[in-house]
Design an enzyme around this catalytic site. Structure first.
Site, short mmCIF file in Angstrom:
data_model
loop_
_atom_site.label_atom_id
_atom_site.label_comp_id
_atom_site.label_asym_id
_atom_site.label_seq_id
_atom_site.Cartn_x
_atom_site.Cartn_y
_atom_site.Cartn_z
N HIS A 155 0.80 -1.23 0.00
CA HIS A 155 0.00 0.00 0.00
C HIS A 155 0.84 1.29 0.00
O HIS A 155 0.77 2.06 -0.95
CB HIS A 155 -1.01 0.05 1.15
CG HIS A 155 -2.00 -1.07 1.13
ND1 HIS A 155 -2.79 -1.34 0.05
CD2 HIS A 155 -2.29 -2.03 2.06
CE1 HIS A 155 -3.55 -2.40 0.31
NE2 HIS A 155 -3.27 -2.83 1.52
N ASP A 177 -5.63 -8.13 -3.48
CA ASP A 177 -5.95 -7.84 -2.09
C ASP A 177 -7.29 -8.44 -1.65
O ASP A 177 -7.37 -9.63 -1.35
CB ASP A 177 -5.90 -6.33 -1.87
CG ASP A 177 -5.75 -5.95 -0.40
OD1 ASP A 177 -5.91 -6.83 0.46
OD2 ASP A 177 -5.49 -4.77 -0.09
#
Lengths: 466, 466
Positions: free
Chosen positions: B299, B350
């Site tokens: 991220h 994800d």
């Protein structure tokens, strides 16, 4: 594709029929046991809840025969056809182009140079071919209507308006419903003459515009099955002088036709407009153009909250084009204000680099989420995102184009999309969360086909027969 | 699907073969006339330029027979298989859920509550089923490798680690290459104990972790064809005490295994870390964990430019997850700084709400464009976006997982993806701009199938045979 059966469907023929999918999108939710009756005039004759088609359900699965004119669509969810309220079909020819930045980063205007190069190269055949490609890909993706913001007009100074037919022919050939958004384009900027490729867009004042509008209205009326209609467009405050814009808007009201305009896509347009008129474009729209339910502003990327609020309260529509605004790097619209003011939203495919209504809709929301680090910007009155987005992609688009579509209800146009409930990406989705599963988790590969005015067309590449 | 031919392919059997597609992705561009030799060990034996397979081309199209072991893939572009470097497979079960906001907008933490509810409901069979669904959908979309960031472990206090097998079995059953990113998870926050569903993630200190790591390493080694390997993971600074993170990182270096960690996905993590340690998470990573080419931070949404610069210069990878960060409303990473510092980038799916590598890649770029109102944030050394993004989705992911994949070259794993050049969305694309056309204009519907370790698997729903 539809198989020929007894007295029932023949591929592409708009014969009256009753269809019942596993789930049908009615009044903002998916319901089982809904029968939709398609009339020969291309509209929905009736929508019946709880009256399952004889032979449907478990008994039918075990072999019960349905009446020939009645069809049980197993493993299918029926939604209204999606609407792309803003398209420039010929820009399909730019796919994969305009993505080279040898001098570092680019912006909207560096992209526009690539687009103008395409414009200069187009002849009638190529314009029609690219438009047909775009419209067929739209249908494959689940779009049944397109608002074609049509501004590339002339082949040469001697052959003015030679390209107008190309887009109508392409739509008729593809079988998509088209609202030809007839675009006035007079200038290269505030007090800047047209140059280069822009000359192919030229309209010469309001009389020239309406003369062509009458001609185009006749052309549009000649398209079979009423699949084409027309709207009035001023390209933008930078491409049309303000007095002309006001006259065009008045003409759209007199004719009962929708009015579309690009508004505040890029900062430079806003700055140039303030320099020329001492007001921002949307302020001028709100103050002088009487926006209402027949008015759509495209993009509204840089619109101030106060202007957006007044615009939204008029009942007008903001049409956003998420993948295009992403590609062009336009910026991020103030959607929370728009929603809070009750504004209508539609989506458009604009430069047509990618066709996927689900992708447009989820990124409409996702861009807002990352920009504001919050979730659930676009929700319906039950607090749900997926259904709200699905309505934007269907009802929102239909409103923008003044089409009686976007909802499955009696009298509406029979523009529908069949979603494949047997597709792996929808495995495990219940009726309750299906709208969110479709919007957030699927793409063209889950579309089985579309009905436009009651005519079915299978997605090319679909392996399932309906 | 692959048809059985003479002494050539049998569906799914990794027999030696020579394949030549119309275009093959070599060294950052598409080239015609490239022959790729697949060896029986699941690797690429040779890549030959300019040595067209006998019978290929016009003569073959006219009926010339190819040698049985040689295959001319017509209308196909061959690219390395895509890599999702960050996945939580079980979260496939959330598709369409967590999208209701009855109390107004939500954020990452409101979503996490929905995820924990799923966690509490999972048994072994359901965990395996959801993982298998995810892995099969990944393959359909063109992903050939997954970095499975695995943290849901226990069925009950009595049946610790009962869910570990589920994910490995699912991957083996689907046929995807997996790097099991074995995740330490000890706390509910800085000095906050685990609670509720989090107890299913629990590791009890570093000795407990390495004991399980040895066991998992044996399990991983037992997966056929070497399709599985293992990596070391500290979930995040909030879920693992800092001294343990340092020990885990040391252990990953000693073992020569990749190290992954969530870093600065949400502001609260940053704030809590500063409160606890007086430094931001990425600063601590850079100062104390010796990031390098075996290190991936997931991220990096809120990472400061100076920290990102130091991290990038170490040769480490930032793995971004565009559709997930969009869904969760995390925020926008400072990619210009990351790229300017020479940082590696990978993408991950994800939460697995949507599988489309092309969509992840284009929105990686689009989010940057709308946030910064400029185009061409991620470009290669020729100033091109599409090729740069394609390399992120293949080479970037392979590097993050320490897989010898992501490039079509001798000795590399034979993990490939066949793109359908006959698909309407690629009509008109030349070799020169094909990478951009694929990245910006396509999705799973353009994938014909994948090879993992030389074994071919057709996309479910594909209508074309190779």
């Amino acid at each position: 594709m539809l198989r020929q059966r007894g007295g029932g469907y023949i591929r592409g023929m708009p014969v009256p029929d009753l269809i019942e999918a596993d789930l049908t999108w009615i009044d903002g939710r998916f319901e089982p046991g809904v029968t939709v009756s398609l009339a020969a005039d291309g509209r929905i004759a009736a929508v019946t809840r709880g009256a399952a088609i004889p032979g449907a359900g478990a008994a039918s699965r075990a072999g019960g025969a349905a009446s020939p004119a009645r069809r049980r669509l197993r493993g299918v969810a029926l939604v209204p056809g999606f609407v792309t309220a803003h398209s420039h079909a010929f820009q399909r020819g730019l796919r994969g182009l305009g993505e080279r930045f040898p001098d570092g980063a680019g912006d909207f205007f560096s992209w526009r140079e690539a687009m103008y190069a395409l414009v200069e190269s187009l002849d009638e055949a190529r314009a029609e071919e690219l438009s047909r490609q775009a419209f067929e890909e739209m249908l494959d993706a689940g779009y049944t209507s397109v608002g074609e913001f049509h501004y590339i007009r002339h082949l040469s100074p001697e052959r003015r308006f030679a390209l107008d037919d190309a887009v109508l022919s392409a739509a008729a050939s593809a079988g998509i419903r088209i609202v030809l958004l007839h675009t006035a384009y007079e200038a290269g900027g505030f007090d800047v003459p047209l140059r280069g490729g822009q000359r192919r867009f030229e309209t010469r004042g309001v009389d020239d515009y309406w003369r062509e509008h009458e001609r185009l209205s006749r052309d549009v009326a000649s398209i079979r099955d009423g699949l084409a209609s027309i709207g009035v467009v001023a390209h933008s405050v930078r491409a049309v002088p303000w007095p002309t814009i006001k006259l065009l808007r008045r003409g759209s009201r007199e004719r009962g036709q929708v009015f579309h305009m690009h508004v505040e896509e890029v900062q430079r347009e806003v700055e140039d407009c303030v320099a020329a008129h001492d007001r921002r474009p949307m302020r001028m729209v709100v103050d002088e153009l009487e926006p209402g339910s027949d008015f759509t502003a495209i993009h509204c990327t840089h619109t101030l909250a106060a202007d957006l609020e007044d615009f939204a309260k008029s009942g007008a529509t903001a049409c956003l084009c998420p993948s295009t605004e992403g590609n062009l790097g336009d910026g991020i619209c103030d959607l929370p204000t728009l929603r809070a003011s009750g504004g209508s939203i539609a989506v458009g495919t604009d430069l047509n680099s990618r066709f996927s209504p689900q992708e447009e809709l989820r990124w409409l929301e996702y861009v807002q989420r990352v920009a504001r680090t919050r979730r659930g910007v676009i929700v319906d009155d039950r607090g749900e995102t997926g259904p709200a987005l699905l309505r934007i992609g269907t009802e929102g688009g239909a409103k923008s184009l003044s089409l009686d579509a976007g909802r499955i209800r009696p009298g509406a146009l029979a523009d529908l999309c069949a979603i494949d409930l047997e597709h792996a990406s929808l495995e495990g989705a219940s009726a309750e969360m299906l709208a969110s599963a479709i919007v957030f988790g699927t793409g063209p590969e889950c579309v089985l086909g579309t009905w436009v005015g009651g005519r079915f067309r299978a997605r090319r590449g679909s392996t399932r027969c309906l």
